[in-house]
Design an enzyme around this catalytic site. Structure first.
Site, short mmCIF file in Angstrom:
data_model
loop_
_atom_site.label_atom_id
_atom_site.label_comp_id
_atom_site.label_asym_id
_atom_site.label_seq_id
_atom_site.Cartn_x
_atom_site.Cartn_y
_atom_site.Cartn_z
N TYR A 1 0.76 -1.16 0.01
CA TYR A 1 -0.03 -0.02 0.00
C TYR A 1 0.91 1.24 -0.02
O TYR A 1 0.27 2.35 -0.55
CB TYR A 1 -1.02 0.02 1.01
CG TYR A 1 -2.20 -0.89 0.93
CD1 TYR A 1 -3.10 -0.92 0.13
CD2 TYR A 1 -1.93 -2.48 1.41
CE1 TYR A 1 -4.13 -1.88 -0.25
CE2 TYR A 1 -3.02 -3.35 1.08
CZ TYR A 1 -4.04 -2.92 0.25
OH TYR A 1 -4.81 -3.96 0.08
N ASN B 1 -12.52 2.98 -5.51
CA ASN B 1 -11.35 3.33 -5.85
C ASN B 1 -10.74 3.61 -4.47
O ASN B 1 -11.35 4.68 -3.82
CB ASN B 1 -11.20 4.14 -6.98
CG ASN B 1 -11.48 3.66 -8.32
OD1 ASN B 1 -11.59 2.62 -8.28
ND2 ASN B 1 -11.88 4.45 -9.01
N HIS C 1 -14.61 1.45 -0.19
CA HIS C 1 -13.38 0.35 0.14
C HIS C 1 -12.17 1.19 0.86
O HIS C 1 -11.23 0.69 0.78
CB HIS C 1 -12.97 -0.05 -1.23
CG HIS C 1 -13.90 -1.15 -1.87
ND1 HIS C 1 -13.68 -1.67 -3.21
CD2 HIS C 1 -14.98 -1.87 -1.27
CE1 HIS C 1 -14.83 -2.49 -3.11
NE2 HIS C 1 -15.73 -2.49 -2.12
N CYS D 1 -6.56 2.72 19.08
CA CYS D 1 -7.38 3.89 19.56
C CYS D 1 -8.55 4.03 18.71
O CYS D 1 -9.69 4.85 18.92
CB CYS D 1 -6.71 4.98 19.67
SG CYS D 1 -6.33 5.97 18.35
N CYS E 1 0.56 6.89 15.79
CA CYS E 1 -0.82 7.43 15.62
C CYS E 1 -0.82 8.71 15.97
O CYS E 1 -0.48 8.74 17.32
CB CYS E 1 -1.83 6.39 16.10
SG CYS E 1 -3.44 7.09 16.47
N CYS F 1 -3.33 8.53 19.58
CA CYS F 1 -2.81 7.66 20.80
C CYS F 1 -1.22 7.39 21.07
O CYS F 1 -0.76 6.81 21.97
CB CYS F 1 -3.40 6.34 20.96
SG CYS F 1 -3.00 5.23 19.68
N SER G 1 -15.33 -4.15 -13.13
CA SER G 1 -15.58 -5.46 -13.85
C SER G 1 -16.92 -6.05 -13.28
O SER G 1 -17.39 -7.20 -13.74
CB SER G 1 -14.45 -6.31 -13.55
OG SER G 1 -14.38 -6.54 -12.14
N ALA H 1 -13.74 5.63 -20.44
CA ALA H 1 -14.16 6.37 -19.55
C ALA H 1 -13.99 7.93 -19.93
O ALA H 1 -14.75 8.68 -19.74
CB ALA H 1 -14.00 6.00 -17.97
N1 APR Z 1 -12.54 3.04 -19.42
C1 APR Z 1 -13.35 2.44 -18.84
N2 APR Z 1 -13.24 1.20 -18.14
C2 APR Z 1 -12.16 0.62 -18.34
C3 APR Z 1 -10.84 1.47 -18.66
C4 APR Z 1 -11.04 2.59 -19.33
N3 APR Z 1 -10.27 3.40 -19.72
N4 APR Z 1 -9.72 0.67 -18.42
C5 APR Z 1 -10.23 -0.69 -17.99
N5 APR Z 1 -11.66 -0.51 -17.98
C6 APR Z 1 -12.44 -1.31 -17.27
C7 APR Z 1 -12.05 -2.82 -17.23
O1 APR Z 1 -12.34 -3.46 -18.53
C8 APR Z 1 -12.71 -3.74 -16.07
O2 APR Z 1 -13.85 -4.12 -16.57
O3 APR Z 1 -12.48 -1.38 -15.80
C9 APR Z 1 -12.76 -2.66 -15.17
C10 APR Z 1 -11.83 -2.53 -14.06
O4 APR Z 1 -12.02 -3.77 -13.32
P1 APR Z 1 -11.19 -4.43 -11.85
O5 APR Z 1 -9.89 -4.36 -12.33
O6 APR Z 1 -11.74 -5.72 -11.43
O7 APR Z 1 -11.58 -3.17 -10.88
P2 APR Z 1 -12.83 -2.90 -10.03
O8 APR Z 1 -14.12 -3.50 -10.62
O9 APR Z 1 -12.71 -1.45 -9.38
O10 APR Z 1 -12.60 -3.75 -8.72
C11 APR Z 1 -13.49 -4.11 -7.64
O11 APR Z 1 -11.79 -5.41 -6.46
O12 APR Z 1 -9.84 -6.21 -5.67
C12 APR Z 1 -10.77 -5.27 -5.52
O13 APR Z 1 -11.27 -3.82 -3.90
C13 APR Z 1 -10.66 -3.73 -5.07
O14 APR Z 1 -12.12 -2.09 -5.26
C14 APR Z 1 -11.56 -3.23 -6.16
C15 APR Z 1 -12.86 -4.23 -6.42
#
Ligand code: APR
Length: 233
Positions: A57, A93, A110, A121, A137, A140, A178, A220
């Site tokens: 992280y 995100n 998330h 704490c 922290c 505390c 996804s 997007a």
């Molecule tokens: N524009 C639009 N969509 C896009 C782009 C883009 N430029 N690039 C990638 N994608 C799409 C991919 O096709 C995919 O379907 O974004 C999606 C990303 O999917 P993931 O990587 O699975 O991310 P997400 O859905 O945010 O994951 C959910 O999984 O592990 C966890 O906690 C983590 O918050 C996260 C959660």
């Protein structure tokens, strides 16, 4: 007849930040390609190897300094500022790109990379030093900070507020996710259950694509500004 749109819930995922240079989770260059989820994103992993988890992280937090909001984040901030009805932007995100673009009605379900959670704490605080260096922290003074990230097996934040907004919305929009991770993946069905219109914008069809009234496929950064202009017309 379609009902008029006053209240909007927008869900975003890693895809909205992809064009800013933030790695998504799934797919060929995804974060989960290089790591096993169980090694870095569960409470058990943190108990077993806290330094490995903190470093994972810390690296992602450091990367935030090199990236910027893209036209999709900016368009959603513009919609937030201009929209007279209720609007809630729920992001999965942990980056701060919606915040930096200026979205105000925003909820990080998330958690956030820039936030630390003290296991001693329970206070939340901003992160000024890598957590792998065991900073104290600010409340505390104990070195008991963990990333304020919702890991697998943990409950996402503010679910009651989200469920209420889904029940009251006229339009649910999902962008760049996804649809692989619940409960967020189920929001479309909740919104539909309460009668909302549903729209998905994603690079390719998500796992829950069939639940949306409309799907727009593409980047997007291109699709979201066009949709926001339609909404503000
Ligand atoms: N524009 C639009 N969509 C896009 C782009 C883009 N430029 N690039 C990638 N994608 C799409 C991919 O096709 C995919 O379907 O974004 C999606 C990303 O999917 P993931 O990587 O699975 O991310 P997400 O859905 O945010 O994951 C959910 O999984 O592990 C966890 O906690 C983590 O918050 C996260 C959660």
């Amino acid at each position: 007849m379609e009902r008029e749109i006053h209240n909007i819930v927008i869900l975003t995922g890693a895809g909205i930040s992809a064009e800013s240079g933030v790695a998504t989770f799934r797919g060929p260059d995804g974060l989960w390609e290089g790591h096993r989820v169980e090694d870095v994103a569960t409470p058990e992993a943190f108990e077993r190897d806290p330094v490995l988890v903190q470093k994972f992280y810390d690296e992602r937090r450091a990367k935030l300094k090199t990236v910027h909001p893209n036209p999709a984040h900016q368009a959603l901030a513009k919609l937030d500022a201009a929209w007279g009805g209720d609007l809630l932007l729920v992001t999965q995100n942990v980056d701060d790109l919606h915040d930096r673009a200026g979205s105000k009605r925003l909820l990080h379900m998330h958690g956030e990379l820039n936030s630390a959670w003290c296991l001693n704490c329970d206070a939340r605080s901003g992160v000024s030093h890598p957590l792998s260096h065991h900073p104290a922290c600010p409340h505390c003074k104990q070195p008991a900070l963990r990333p304020d990230i919702v890991w697998f097996g943990e409950m996402p934040y503010q679910m009651e507020r989200i469920e209420l907004a889904l029940a009251q919305c006229d339009l649910f929009v999902s962008i760049g996710t996804s649809g692989a991770v619940y409960p967020a993946a189920g929001f479309v069905q909740s919104a539909r259950h309460y009668g909302a219109q549903t729209l998905e914008m994603n690079l390719d069809p998500s796992e829950g694509s069939l639940y949306f009234h409309e799907s727009r496929m593409g980047k997007a950064g291109e699709l979201v500004p066009v949709w926001v202009e339609e909404m503000l017309k």
